[in-house]
Design a protein around this motif. Structure first.
Motif, PDB file in Angstrom:
ATOM      1  N   UNK B 106      31.186  39.423  42.343  1.00 35.71           N
ATOM      2  CA  UNK B 106      30.560  38.251  42.936  1.00 35.71           C
ATOM      3  C   UNK B 106      31.296  37.790  44.176  1.00 35.71           C
ATOM      4  N   UNK B 107      30.551  37.333  45.130  1.00 37.24           N
ATOM      5  CA  UNK B 107      31.167  36.755  46.314  1.00 37.24           C
ATOM      6  C   UNK B 107      31.329  37.743  47.433  1.00 37.24           C
ATOM      7  N   UNK B 108      31.440  38.998  47.088  1.00 38.30           N
ATOM      8  CA  UNK B 108      31.545  39.995  48.141  1.00 38.30           C
ATOM      9  C   UNK B 108      30.137  40.352  48.599  1.00 38.30           C
ATOM     10  N   UNK B 109      29.941  40.380  49.903  1.00 40.16           N
ATOM     11  CA  UNK B 109      28.650  40.869  50.348  1.00 40.16           C
ATOM     12  C   UNK B 109      28.619  42.337  50.016  1.00 40.16           C
ATOM     13  N   UNK B 110      27.660  42.691  49.260  1.00 44.62           N
ATOM     14  CA  UNK B 110      27.592  44.090  48.888  1.00 44.62           C
ATOM     15  C   UNK B 110      26.142  44.480  48.752  1.00 44.62           C
ATOM     16  N   UNK B 111      25.889  45.750  48.984  1.00 38.77           N
ATOM     17  CA  UNK B 111      24.552  46.284  48.827  1.00 38.77           C
ATOM     18  C   UNK B 111      24.589  47.180  47.613  1.00 38.77           C
ATOM     19  N   UNK B 112      24.342  46.583  46.491  1.00 41.64           N
ATOM     20  CA  UNK B 112      24.607  47.291  45.265  1.00 41.64           C
ATOM     21  C   UNK B 112      23.617  48.409  44.976  1.00 41.64           C
ATOM     22  N   UNK B 113      24.165  49.451  44.378  1.00 41.92           N
ATOM     23  CA  UNK B 113      23.354  50.500  43.774  1.00 41.92           C
ATOM     24  C   UNK B 113      23.578  50.372  42.291  1.00 41.92           C
ATOM     25  N   UNK B 114      22.512  50.377  41.509  1.00 44.81           N
ATOM     26  CA  UNK B 114      22.664  50.262  40.065  1.00 44.81           C
ATOM     27  C   UNK B 114      22.460  51.612  39.411  1.00 44.81           C
ATOM     28  N   UNK B 115      23.427  51.966  38.605  1.00 44.86           N
ATOM     29  CA  UNK B 115      23.306  53.181  37.810  1.00 44.86           C
ATOM     30  C   UNK B 115      22.989  52.748  36.388  1.00 44.86           C
ATOM     31  N   UNK B 116      21.789  53.078  35.978  1.00 40.14           N
ATOM     32  CA  UNK B 116      21.279  52.588  34.709  1.00 40.14           C
ATOM     33  C   UNK B 116      21.213  53.735  33.714  1.00 40.14           C
ATOM     34  N   UNK B 117      21.936  53.596  32.616  1.00 37.53           N
ATOM     35  CA  UNK B 117      21.880  54.645  31.598  1.00 37.53           C
ATOM     36  C   UNK B 117      20.612  54.460  30.780  1.00 37.53           C
ATOM     37  N   UNK B 118      19.794  55.498  30.736  1.00 35.60           N
ATOM     38  CA  UNK B 118      18.535  55.359  30.020  1.00 35.60           C
ATOM     39  C   UNK B 118      18.733  55.432  28.509  1.00 35.60           C
ATOM     40  N   UNK B 119      19.921  55.849  28.080  1.00 33.75           N
ATOM     41  CA  UNK B 119      20.179  55.948  26.643  1.00 33.75           C
ATOM     42  C   UNK B 119      20.764  54.647  26.092  1.00 33.75           C
ATOM     43  N   UNK B 120      21.780  54.095  26.756  1.00 30.50           N
ATOM     44  CA  UNK B 120      22.436  52.912  26.193  1.00 30.50           C
ATOM     45  C   UNK B 120      22.203  51.669  27.047  1.00 30.50           C
ATOM     46  N   UNK B 121      21.438  51.808  28.123  1.00 34.46           N
ATOM     47  CA  UNK B 121      21.098  50.659  28.969  1.00 34.46           C
ATOM     48  C   UNK B 121      22.278  49.973  29.631  1.00 34.46           C
ATOM     49  N   UNK B 122      23.436  50.617  29.614  1.00 36.77           N
ATOM     50  CA  UNK B 122      24.527  50.005  30.353  1.00 36.77           C
ATOM     51  C   UNK B 122      24.244  50.186  31.848  1.00 36.77           C
ATOM     52  N   UNK B 123      24.793  49.269  32.619  1.00 29.14           N
ATOM     53  CA  UNK B 123      24.530  49.279  34.051  1.00 29.14           C
ATOM     54  C   UNK B 123      25.839  49.231  34.810  1.00 29.14           C
ATOM     55  N   UNK B 124      26.040  50.176  35.707  1.00 32.42           N
ATOM     56  CA  UNK B 124      27.206  50.130  36.579  1.00 32.42           C
ATOM     57  C   UNK B 124      26.723  49.807  37.977  1.00 32.42           C
ATOM     58  N   UNK B 125      27.579  49.156  38.703  1.00 30.52           N
ATOM     59  CA  UNK B 125      27.207  48.661  40.007  1.00 30.52           C
ATOM     60  C   UNK B 125      28.171  49.273  40.997  1.00 30.52           C
ATOM     61  N   UNK B 126      27.625  49.878  42.020  1.00 30.87           N
ATOM     62  CA  UNK B 126      28.487  50.501  43.006  1.00 30.87           C
ATOM     63  C   UNK B 126      28.079  49.968  44.371  1.00 30.87           C
ATOM     64  N   UNK B 127      29.057  49.731  45.190  1.00 30.56           N
ATOM     65  CA  UNK B 127      28.777  49.090  46.466  1.00 30.56           C
ATOM     66  C   UNK B 127      29.013  50.079  47.591  1.00 30.56           C
ATOM     67  N   UNK B 128      27.976  50.370  48.340  1.00 34.22           N
ATOM     68  CA  UNK B 128      28.111  51.400  49.359  1.00 34.22           C
ATOM     69  C   UNK B 128      27.412  51.005  50.651  1.00 34.22           C
ATOM     70  N   UNK B 129      28.170  50.414  51.562  1.00 36.55           N
ATOM     71  CA  UNK B 129      27.586  49.994  52.836  1.00 36.55           C
ATOM     72  C   UNK B 129      26.895  51.140  53.578  1.00 36.55           C
ATOM     73  N   UNK B 130      27.403  52.334  53.407  1.00 29.80           N
ATOM     74  CA  UNK B 130      26.806  53.477  54.117  1.00 29.80           C
ATOM     75  C   UNK B 130      25.360  53.698  53.719  1.00 29.80           C
TER      76      UNK B 130
END
Lengths: 165, 165
Positions: B106-130
DNA sequence: TCATGTATGTTATATCGTAACAAGTCAAGG
DNA sequence: CCTTGACTTGTTACGATATAACATACATGA
């Protein structure tokens, strides 16, 4: 730009739309045949309805049109046809809008990015393998296996941007 | 990796989760104060609930938890709190799942990419300005003005990938 | 203190999506 | 020809997601 290549600007530019729609319908027919699946009347009509504009349309909006044309009146009629089109790459689901749009480059493997105009809801589709590469690279870094990736950009199309100034 | 930088792998790796949740709550408090908005009890509790896991949670699931804790029982209670968190960058909406997840940076300007596991529904967030740069470049080419871009990748997280083999 | 904006809670309803089943269609093999 | 099985279309009924509209409470500053 060769005529058989997708032109991502087409949705936002003046063009011979009936021509563009026919071209895609033809390809849809050929693709369906090649894959041994049936582009039945409801399915074909659903694609035609999506092709009438470059907008994303809600399932219930499509359903209303189908009903007017003598097809069923119940939600599954529309959802099944739309699911078929999406499954075979003839349409896309635009999740941000809970809506569907015809694919402008059917049959080509593409990792589409959707540019969605928040003012007029038109949708342009741009195909950029490099983007997918970036996503895969970020995924690799955390050990994630990407199966499908979805990029939706919300903003203003050229026409609506002019109008807002 | 410095402790105050987001670690995109955190959602999929073993970690001191209560520590990770507290750290983010603290930041949320500070950010809210700095911006002159109020992280009220429902809002704070909603963020806590999202932070209890790295999963995406549906609004009604969150609502149930809030109701158990003595807050209101009706959908707007959850939706308003979630909308507040999303608006202030403390949570994200995962459209593919019709669900919400706490923001891990939170607070960082970021353009998040969400990696969503279709099996366990966990979500990872990765920030990649490129990635955002690529999207902007494609948009420029067709005269589109991007305001927000959303990348959701569906697949398998490391743990679930192991399990499927 | 009291006016004002903001938050919270409610009821009611809109919108989106699917499960389950019945009836019709079509093509392949007997 | 005619049966069989896979697929398609249609229906009813319901579940899941989301918001509009309004009443009440609560903080904050003039």
């Amino acid at each position: 730009m060769p005529a058989d290549q997708p032109n991502p600007a087409v949705a936002f530019a003046k063009h011979d739309h009936s021509d563009c729609a026919h071209r895609i319908l033809d390809r849809a027919e050929k693709l369906s045949e090649a894959r041994g699946v049936r582009l039945t009347p409801v399915r074909r009509r659903t694609l035609e309805i999506l092709l009438e504009s470059h907008r994303a349309m809600g399932a219930y909006e499509v359903l209303e049109r189908l009903a007017q044309d003598g097809f069923g009146h119940q939600p599954p009629v529309a959802y099944r046809a739309l699911d078929f089109l999406v499954e075979h790459g003839l349409a896309h689901r635009i999740r941000r809008l809970n809506a569907f749009a015809a694919c402008m480059a059917p049959g080509q493997t593409h990792n589409p990015v959707f540019f969605i105009c928040r003012a007029c809801q038109s949708v342009a589709e741009s195909s950029t393998p490099e983007l997918r590469d970036r996503i895969d690279a970020a995924a690799d870094a955390i050990g994630f296996e990407v199966e499908r990736a979805n990029v939706e950009a919300l903003g203003l199309c050229p026409a609506c941007a002019d109008r807002e100034e």
